[in-house]
Enzyme design. Structure first.
Site, mmCIF file in Angstrom:
data_model
loop_
_atom_site.group_PDB
_atom_site.id
_atom_site.type_symbol
_atom_site.label_atom_id
_atom_site.label_comp_id
_atom_site.label_asym_id
_atom_site.label_seq_id
_atom_site.Cartn_x
_atom_site.Cartn_y
_atom_site.Cartn_z
ATOM 1 N N LEU A 252 0.464 -11.556 8.896
ATOM 2 C CA LEU A 252 1.234 -10.818 7.892
ATOM 3 C C LEU A 252 0.369 -9.775 7.207
ATOM 4 O O LEU A 252 0.808 -8.641 6.973
ATOM 5 C CB LEU A 252 1.826 -11.790 6.869
ATOM 6 C CG LEU A 252 2.650 -11.191 5.729
ATOM 7 C CD1 LEU A 252 3.785 -10.308 6.254
ATOM 8 C CD2 LEU A 252 3.209 -12.293 4.834
ATOM 9 N N LYS A 253 -0.871 -10.132 6.911
ATOM 10 C CA LYS A 253 -1.789 -9.182 6.262
ATOM 11 C C LYS A 253 -2.032 -7.966 7.149
ATOM 12 O O LYS A 253 -2.034 -6.818 6.683
ATOM 13 C CB LYS A 253 -3.117 -9.886 5.952
ATOM 14 C CG LYS A 253 -4.189 -8.971 5.355
ATOM 15 C CD LYS A 253 -3.813 -8.471 3.984
ATOM 16 C CE LYS A 253 -5.000 -7.924 3.221
ATOM 17 N NZ LYS A 253 -5.269 -6.517 3.405
ATOM 18 N N LEU A 254 -2.215 -8.171 8.449
ATOM 19 C CA LEU A 254 -2.415 -7.038 9.356
ATOM 20 C C LEU A 254 -1.174 -6.162 9.428
ATOM 21 O O LEU A 254 -1.273 -4.933 9.485
ATOM 22 C CB LEU A 254 -2.785 -7.533 10.755
ATOM 23 C CG LEU A 254 -4.198 -8.078 10.944
ATOM 24 C CD1 LEU A 254 -4.423 -8.438 12.410
ATOM 25 C CD2 LEU A 254 -5.254 -7.070 10.490
#
Length: 292
Positions: free
Chosen positions: A167-169
């Site tokens: 999700l962060k990427l």
């Protein structure tokens, strides 16, 4: 509980300071010892070697540059042997695959591992308003929730290890793409001789608007990218991580690969350590060189 904080750079320092402000006993390590001075002045114990921090703590928070740094600091022979019975919370930006591999190594050393990457920059880190995304089992999430709330009021359980890293990427891909697209429109409007204030007025009223546009607008217009909240070199690193992970999913990466070229150009133009809004100068090279 005693916490070891490994990695006190632009984001790590204010995050570690949040823990000290909450009266949490802290031991800190950074490969550049000078960066530890503010923490030491605030009451943290500082050490010269990561294994000293790991041995001294129950919980180890990682805010390191990349997976290679994590392996070097956490999983060297001397450090790996000290992980038994300790919890590792990985908060930097790495790929889901890397996170899962590090989890397996930590568990192999007798430790516990969760991931908790964050969205936000230095102002949010200072005020405890980061968006914390957690990859863990529900029981682990509940057990470490109070600690994570020092960084953001409502940490979100995304799923198992790897899901929060993914999700962060995905979000950082949007940072790169949105900023680059805005920079291109801004450069186009400038060269067309259209009033910038009018452009922004209409943009703000539309569903196209994102708050990051106003945050980066003045930096782009001034060509002043100093004192970054997020350096260009880190955006390039995260874009590379996204492309690396997305390739295995069979996605068409043409758009983000073009964005990567622009970010890389900004790095080559000596903006590596400056704010990533420097993509504007990479896009607008001819206009700046001609004085337009």
């Amino acid at each position: 509980m005693k916490v070891a904080f490994l990695g006190t750079g632009l984001m790590g320092l204010p995050m570690a300071q949040r823990l000290l402000a909450a009266n949490i006993e802290l031991v800190a390590y950074n490969r550049t010892p000078e960066k530890l001075a503010p923490l030491q002045a605030a009451g943290a114990e500082v050490v010269k070697h990561p294994r000293q921090a790991i041995r001294a703590a129950d919980c180890i928070i990682l805010m390191l540059t990349n997976a290679a740094a994590i392996y070097h600091v956490l999983l060297s022979d001397t450090s790996w042997r000290t992980l038994e019975g300790r919890t590792v919370i990985q908060m930097g930006t790495i790929t889901p695959t890397e996170s899962q591999e590090i989890r397996d190594a930590v568990i192999g050393g007798g430790g516990e591992y969760i991931e908790a990457p964050v969205l936000g920059s230095i102002p949010e880190a200072k005020t405890g308003q980061l968006i914390v995304m957690v990859g863990a089992e529900p029981e682990q999430y509940q057990r470490h929730l109070k600690l994570l709330q020092n960084f953001g009021a409502e940490p979100v359980l995304v799923g198992p290890v790897g899901s929060a890293a993914g999700l962060k990427l995905a979000l950082n891909q949007l940072i790169a793409s949105l900023t680059t697209s805005f920079a291109l429109s801004l450069a186009f409007v400038e060269r067309q001789g259209i009033d910038i204030d009018l452009f922004m007025q209409i943009l703000r009223q539309s569903s196209l608007y994102a708050p990051t546009f106003d945050k980066k607008l003045q930096r782009m217009l001034d060509g002043n990218y100093t004192n970054p909240n997020f350096p260009t070199k880190h955006l390039l690193k995260d874009t590379d991580l996204f492309i690396s992970e997305a390739k295995s999913l069979g996605l068409d990466l043409g758009s983000i690969e073009a964005v990567r070229q622009i970010v890389q150009t900004a790095v080559k133009m000596s903006f590596a350590h400056d704010d990533y809004s420097s993509v504007f100068s990479a896009i607008n090279q001819w206009g700046e060189a001609s004085g337009e």
